[in-house]
Design an enzyme around this catalytic site. Sequence first.
Site, PDB file in Angstrom:
ATOM      1  CB  SER A 145      39.057  44.749  40.796  1.00 57.53           C
ATOM      2  OG  SER A 145      38.242  44.557  41.945  1.00 57.53           O
ATOM      3  CE1 TYR A 159      39.196  39.695  39.332  1.00 56.54           C
ATOM      4  CE2 TYR A 159      38.714  40.842  41.388  1.00 56.54           C
ATOM      5  CZ  TYR A 159      38.662  40.788  40.010  1.00 56.54           C
ATOM      6  OH  TYR A 159      38.085  41.825  39.305  1.00 56.54           O
TER       7      TYR A 159
END
Length: 257
Positions: A145, A159
């Site tokens: 990501s 995350y």
Amino acid sequence: MTASPSPRAARPVVVITGASSGIGAALAVQLAPTHSLVLVARRADVLADVAASLGTDSSAIIVRADVTVRAQVDDVVETALSHFGRLDVWVNNVGRGITRATSLLTDDDIDEMMRVNVKSALYGMQAVLPHFKLIGRGHVVNVSSLLGRIPMAPQRSAYSAAKHFLNSLTATMRTEVQETHPDIQFSLVSPGVVHTAFGSNAVHGGPDSRTLPNAQSAHEAAEVIARVIADRRADVYTRAGTAELVGQHFAAIGQDP
């Protein structure tokens, strides 16, 4: 599970985890005309729908597995080799977000982020590596990501940290393995916001990513992953201009990118 090798085994065989929706399902559509596919997720009924959508000319099998369980990941390797007689590419696409500020994180929050976003990928890399070493070639693609590079969303806290961890594991595995097996590649692909249910499926809920402005389609992200499978680049963003954005971030905080 033992089966006769598929007559289409001459096609490169790609394992896609998290293939029941989002980027994983979109990647299956991208690759189906030219690759044999092993579609992996926990929801067998949804996987069956994805496989059916690929058409009768596709060569795809489904494997119900929880890739946060090491033994089940090992079984995916065995199933792929038993069915197709070969395994060329492994795409670690499973991931889950979180909506919680760093100051409020619990042990369970951290454990869940590491289990889903890091351990699942580590298990995949470790499970497929002996086969790749045996044949002298292979390719792992880890879907990370942008938040693994720029922790710019405080609510994604753990995350972002887990994706940073994944980025480091990918790089160190690449360096380790290529010292003796230079034709085994470990690629990192980093999307930004993608038009999927990622946000609403986050731990503690959150805004649906499909409602956010400028969300990239899963199809567009999958196109980039398909190109990485073809050209074997080591580190790629799914949106143009992202590398410059990363550089600007580090410049703004007084660091070189």
